[in-house]
Design a protein around this motif. Structure first.
Motif, PDB file in Angstrom:
ATOM      1  N   ALA A 155       0.833  -1.211   0.000  1.00 47.45           N
ATOM      2  CA  ALA A 155       0.000   0.000   0.000  1.00 47.45           C
ATOM      3  C   ALA A 155       0.863   1.255   0.000  1.00 47.45           C
ATOM      4  O   ALA A 155       0.576   2.220  -0.720  1.00 47.45           O
ATOM      5  N   GLY A 156       1.913   1.250   0.793  1.00 48.60           N
ATOM      6  CA  GLY A 156       2.829   2.390   0.820  1.00 48.60           C
ATOM      7  C   GLY A 156       3.492   2.618  -0.519  1.00 48.60           C
ATOM      8  O   GLY A 156       3.651   3.758  -0.970  1.00 48.60           O
ATOM      9  N   SER A 157       3.847   1.531  -1.180  1.00 54.88           N
ATOM     10  CA  SER A 157       4.450   1.623  -2.507  1.00 54.88           C
ATOM     11  C   SER A 157       3.459   2.211  -3.512  1.00 54.88           C
ATOM     12  O   SER A 157       3.824   3.053  -4.340  1.00 54.88           O
ATOM     13  N   PHE A 158       2.197   1.777  -3.428  1.00 52.70           N
ATOM     14  CA  PHE A 158       1.170   2.294  -4.329  1.00 52.70           C
ATOM     15  C   PHE A 158       0.991   3.791  -4.135  1.00 52.70           C
ATOM     16  O   PHE A 158       0.990   4.564  -5.104  1.00 52.70           O
ATOM     17  N   VAL A 159       0.833   4.220  -2.895  1.00 54.74           N
ATOM     18  CA  VAL A 159       0.598   5.641  -2.608  1.00 54.74           C
ATOM     19  C   VAL A 159       1.808   6.477  -3.020  1.00 54.74           C
ATOM     20  O   VAL A 159       1.661   7.567  -3.578  1.00 54.74           O
ATOM     21  N   LYS A 160       2.993   5.982  -2.770  1.00 53.45           N
ATOM     22  CA  LYS A 160       4.207   6.702  -3.135  1.00 53.45           C
ATOM     23  C   LYS A 160       4.310   6.884  -4.659  1.00 53.45           C
ATOM     24  O   LYS A 160       4.645   7.965  -5.142  1.00 53.45           O
ATOM     25  N   ASN A 161       3.998   5.831  -5.402  1.00 54.31           N
ATOM     26  CA  ASN A 161       4.119   5.886  -6.863  1.00 54.31           C
ATOM     27  C   ASN A 161       2.967   6.605  -7.545  1.00 54.31           C
ATOM     28  O   ASN A 161       3.161   7.327  -8.522  1.00 54.31           O
ATOM     29  N   GLU A 162       1.753   6.391  -7.060  1.00 57.15           N
ATOM     30  CA  GLU A 162       0.563   6.920  -7.731  1.00 57.15           C
ATOM     31  C   GLU A 162       0.094   8.261  -7.164  1.00 57.15           C
ATOM     32  O   GLU A 162      -0.734   8.931  -7.773  1.00 57.15           O
ATOM     33  N   GLN A 163       0.540   8.611  -5.972  1.00 54.03           N
ATOM     34  CA  GLN A 163       0.165   9.861  -5.309  1.00 54.03           C
ATOM     35  C   GLN A 163      -1.354   9.976  -5.090  1.00 54.03           C
ATOM     36  O   GLN A 163      -1.921  11.069  -5.195  1.00 54.03           O
ATOM     37  N   ARG A 164      -1.996   8.848  -4.815  1.00 52.57           N
ATOM     38  CA  ARG A 164      -3.437   8.849  -4.549  1.00 52.57           C
ATOM     39  C   ARG A 164      -3.818   7.544  -3.860  1.00 52.57           C
ATOM     40  O   ARG A 164      -3.022   6.610  -3.795  1.00 52.57           O
ATOM     41  N   GLU A 165      -5.050   7.500  -3.356  1.00 53.72           N
ATOM     42  CA  GLU A 165      -5.582   6.263  -2.797  1.00 53.72           C
ATOM     43  C   GLU A 165      -6.040   5.346  -3.927  1.00 53.72           C
ATOM     44  O   GLU A 165      -6.377   5.806  -5.021  1.00 53.72           O
ATOM     45  N   ALA A 166      -6.091   4.064  -3.647  1.00 54.66           N
ATOM     46  CA  ALA A 166      -6.598   3.114  -4.627  1.00 54.66           C
ATOM     47  C   ALA A 166      -8.122   3.222  -4.726  1.00 54.66           C
ATOM     48  O   ALA A 166      -8.799   3.488  -3.724  1.00 54.66           O
ATOM     49  N   THR A 167      -8.641   3.014  -5.927  1.00 52.69           N
ATOM     50  CA  THR A 167     -10.093   2.993  -6.111  1.00 52.69           C
ATOM     51  C   THR A 167     -10.643   1.678  -5.559  1.00 52.69           C
ATOM     52  O   THR A 167      -9.890   0.717  -5.359  1.00 52.69           O
ATOM     53  N   PRO A 168     -11.938   1.595  -5.324  1.00 53.98           N
ATOM     54  CA  PRO A 168     -12.507   0.333  -4.842  1.00 53.98           C
ATOM     55  C   PRO A 168     -12.220  -0.846  -5.784  1.00 53.98           C
ATOM     56  O   PRO A 168     -11.968  -1.955  -5.314  1.00 53.98           O
TER      57      PRO A 168
END
Length: 91
Positions: free
Chosen positions: A46-59
């Motif tokens: 999750a941290g990797s996703f937020v760091k790379n995408e600069q947003r929360e994941a969609t449902p």
């Protein structure tokens, strides 16, 4: 989400092996260590996703990740059990 499922898988496998080694040295264990590895690997992905995408994941992304992580957990756990039963002495 495949990138993050792979991040989860690698993190989960490494954490599980590390915690297993610690449990063998200290002669303790239990399902709590597996839960800890699962939660920690999820935080890493999750941290990797937020760091790379600069947003929360969609449902939808969360759902795809959850299914991928579940499948990875099952496969990695199965492989580790097979390996452990073949290399560890039976008591």
């Amino acid at each position: 989400m495949k990138k993050y499922a792979i991040t989860y898988s690698v993190s989960y496998a490494l954490l599980t092996i590390a915690l297993f080694a610690v449990a063998m040295v200290l002669d303790f264990g239990g399902s709590g260590m597996s839960i800890a590895a699962t939660i920690a690997a999820s935080f890493i992905a999750a941290g990797s996703f937020v760091k790379n995408e600069q947003r929360e994941a969609t449902p939808e992304e969360r759902s795809r990740f959850a299914w991928g992580a579940l499948a990875a957990t099952f496969v990695i756990s199965l492989v580790l059990v097979v390996v452990a039963t073949t290399i560890l002495p039976s008591e």
